[in-house]
Design an enzyme around this catalytic site. Structure first.
Site, PDB file in Angstrom:
ATOM      1  N   LYS A 127       0.870  -1.184   0.000  1.00 53.54           N
ATOM      2  CA  LYS A 127       0.000   0.000   0.000  1.00 53.54           C
ATOM      3  C   LYS A 127       0.900   1.224   0.000  1.00 53.54           C
ATOM      4  CE  LYS A 127      -3.528   2.402   2.685  1.00 53.54           C
ATOM      5  NZ  LYS A 127      -4.445   2.305   3.817  1.00 53.54           N
ATOM      6  N   ARG A 143     -10.595  10.181   2.184  1.00 51.24           N
ATOM      7  CA  ARG A 143     -10.508  10.836   3.498  1.00 51.24           C
ATOM      8  C   ARG A 143     -11.701  11.765   3.707  1.00 51.24           C
ATOM      9  NH1 ARG A 143      -3.923  11.229   3.205  1.00 51.24           N
ATOM     10  NH2 ARG A 143      -3.659   8.967   3.082  1.00 51.24           N
ATOM     11  N   ARG A 165       1.273   9.877   5.745  1.00 55.48           N
ATOM     12  CA  ARG A 165       1.502   8.487   6.160  1.00 55.48           C
ATOM     13  C   ARG A 165       2.801   7.928   5.582  1.00 55.48           C
ATOM     14  NH1 ARG A 165      -3.382   8.127   8.295  1.00 55.48           N
ATOM     15  NH2 ARG A 165      -5.311   8.309   7.088  1.00 55.48           N
ATOM     16  N   GLU A 220       7.411  -6.781   0.814  1.00 51.63           N
ATOM     17  CA  GLU A 220       6.203  -6.652   1.644  1.00 51.63           C
ATOM     18  C   GLU A 220       5.274  -7.853   1.421  1.00 51.63           C
ATOM     19  OE1 GLU A 220       5.092  -4.701   3.930  1.00 51.63           O
ATOM     20  OE2 GLU A 220       6.140  -2.789   3.816  1.00 51.63           O
ATOM     21  N   LYS A 279      -2.076  -1.513  -3.869  1.00 53.39           N
ATOM     22  CA  LYS A 279      -2.960  -0.351  -3.788  1.00 53.39           C
ATOM     23  C   LYS A 279      -2.122   0.911  -3.897  1.00 53.39           C
ATOM     24  CE  LYS A 279      -5.855   1.993  -0.485  1.00 53.39           C
ATOM     25  NZ  LYS A 279      -6.304   2.082   0.870  1.00 53.39           N
ATOM     26  N   SER A 328     -10.126   5.699  -4.379  1.00 46.61           N
ATOM     27  CA  SER A 328     -11.062   6.817  -4.512  1.00 46.61           C
ATOM     28  C   SER A 328     -10.632   7.828  -5.565  1.00 46.61           C
ATOM     29  CB  SER A 328     -11.230   7.492  -3.153  1.00 46.61           C
ATOM     30  OG  SER A 328      -9.976   7.910  -2.632  1.00 46.61           O
ATOM     31  N   TYR A 354     -15.106   1.319  -6.346  1.00 46.69           N
ATOM     32  CA  TYR A 354     -16.365   2.049  -6.171  1.00 46.69           C
ATOM     33  C   TYR A 354     -17.258   1.918  -7.408  1.00 46.69           C
ATOM     34  CZ  TYR A 354     -13.481   3.689  -2.418  1.00 46.69           C
ATOM     35  OH  TYR A 354     -12.653   3.701  -1.330  1.00 46.69           O
TER      36      TYR A 354
HETATM   37  C1  PBG Z   1      -6.899   3.201   5.738  1.00 43.98           C
HETATM   38  C2  PBG Z   1      -7.383   3.150   4.336  1.00 43.98           C
HETATM   39  C3  PBG Z   1      -7.297   4.179   3.379  1.00 43.98           C
HETATM   40  C4  PBG Z   1      -7.876   3.679   2.212  1.00 43.98           C
HETATM   41  C5  PBG Z   1      -8.301   2.390   2.479  1.00 43.98           C
HETATM   42  N1  PBG Z   1      -7.969   2.072   3.803  1.00 43.98           N
HETATM   43  C6  PBG Z   1      -6.826   5.561   3.516  1.00 43.98           C
HETATM   44  C7  PBG Z   1      -5.423   5.882   3.765  1.00 43.98           C
HETATM   45  O1  PBG Z   1      -4.541   5.030   3.838  1.00 43.98           O
HETATM   46  O2  PBG Z   1      -5.177   7.082   3.935  1.00 43.98           O
HETATM   47  C8  PBG Z   1      -7.985   4.447   0.928  1.00 43.98           C
HETATM   48  C9  PBG Z   1      -8.993   3.912  -0.053  1.00 43.98           C
HETATM   49  C10 PBG Z   1      -9.314   4.834  -1.175  1.00 43.98           C
HETATM   50  O3  PBG Z   1      -8.684   5.886  -1.403  1.00 43.98           O
HETATM   51  O4  PBG Z   1     -10.258   4.500  -1.896  1.00 43.98           O
HETATM   52  N2  PBG Z   1      -7.854   2.683   6.635  1.00 43.98           N
END
Ligand code: PBG
Length: 326
Positions: free
Chosen positions: A196, A206, A219, A235, A250, A276, A315
């Site tokens: 990720k 968010r 992050r 990983e 991701k 997203s 989505y």
């Molecule tokens: C963290 C999490 C995130 C997403 C899925 N799980 C946000 C992040 O890491 O800031 C993002 C998913 C998306 O953007 O569709 N719980």
């Protein structure tokens, strides 16, 4: 002379093209990410994700039943709690929003839909980070594993088929596996968000979960750095060795090379999260009339499958399932 028409010959008609298609996209490949918010009476739209809502408990049930009727095999839940604290304790409260939603959904659809739960604390902490902060504003890896273990047990107790840890702490898969096995949940599977990346493409998510990271932080101290692909393989291998049943890359489209390399390297089921921002970009361009949004969306999903993903969290799930069934 003879080879000059060879490659076009099989593109001549639609059934010929279908016959020789190397990659297929089916409803079986889709997982719907769904948001459920505590304490609301009506679903709330998410401005930066047109067509996506924060569900009430009731509207979530209706949505998952509709997805079941379309043949969608799985959903993944994200919760928006009414209260937040430094440890994110609503993520393991048996009456926390995701836990009550899991019970609702098991009641609604039985075993007809795979119920996945995103396992992280960022939606539940008042500082917005994916773990507990040490005294210096950094996330304490090992203290956070303890929180993830509690959340895993709460999700499995509530009926989750799959826990999906997304916090990118080292050792999280081993910790969660041990907690699940130690609490009588040997059958609960783990889908690890293994590779990720610290991506700008999570912006609209968010908004969907009302999370702002304290002090404009990010992050990058725990999610992966975008330049690195070999590190993603590390990983992935580490998570499999720790007991991950399925692994994930991701985001998806900016990391198709990573998906392809992981596919070559490992044999467990591989997921990709079409996140997203990837969804929002297509919606925005389509709303301006600049692209055919439905066609681009299907092309994107197919590309993720072609790169090697077995299934896709997106989505677009409901719309794509309607189109594929149509
Ligand atoms: C963290 C999490 C995130 C997403 C899925 N799980 C946000 C992040 O890491 O800031 C993002 C998913 C998306 O953007 O569709 N719980």
């Amino acid at each position: 002379m003879f080879p000059e028409r060879r490659l076009r010959r099989l593109r001549r008609t639609e059934p010929l093209r279908r016959l020789v298609a190397e990659t297929r996209l089916s409803v079986d490949d889709l997982v719907a990410p769904l948001f459920v918010r505590e304490g609301i009476d009506e679903p709330q739209p998410v401005a930066s994700l047109p067509g996506v809502v924060q569900h009430t408990r009731a509207s979530l049930r209706t949505e998952v039943a509709a997805l079941r009727d379309l043949g969608v095999p799985a959903v993944i839940l994200f919760g928006i709690p009414a209260t937040r604290d430094p440890e994110g304790s609503e993520s393991w409260n048996p009456d926390g929003i995701v836990q009550v939603a899991l019970r609702d959904l098991r009641d609604e659809v039985g075993d007809e839909v795979v119920l996945m739960a995103d396992l992280c604390v960022d939606e539940y902490t008042d500082h917005g980070h994916c773990g507990i902060l040490d005294g210096h504003g950094s996330v304490d890896n090992d203290a956070t594993l303890d929180l993830y273990q509690r959340a895993a047990v709460a999700q499995a107790d509530a009926g989750a088929d799959v826990c999906a840890p997304s916090g990118m702490m080292d050792g999280q898969v081993a910790a969660i596996r041990a907690a699940l096995d130690g609490s009588g949940h040997a059958d609960t599977a783990i889908l690890a968000y293994s590779a990720k990346y610290a991506s700008a493409l999570y912006g609209p998510f968010r908004d969907a979960v009302d999370v702002q990271i304290v002090g404009g932080g990010d992050r990058r101290g725990y999610q992966q750095d975008p330049p690195n692909a070999r590190e993603a393989l590390e990983e992935i291998r580490t998570d499999i060795a720790e007991g991950a049943d399925m692994v994930m890359v991701k985001p998806a489209l900016a990391y198709l090379d990573v998906i392809a390399r992981v596919r070559d390297d490992v044999d467990v089921p591989l997921a990709a999260y079409h996140v997203s921002g990837e969804y929002a970009m297509v919606e925005a361009a389509a709303a301006n009339g600049w692209i055919d949004g439905d066609a681009v969306a299907m092309e994107h999903l197919l590309a993720i499958r072609r790169a090697g993903a077995d299934f896709i969290l997106t989505y677009l799930t409901r719309r794509a399932a309607e189109a594929l069934n149509g």
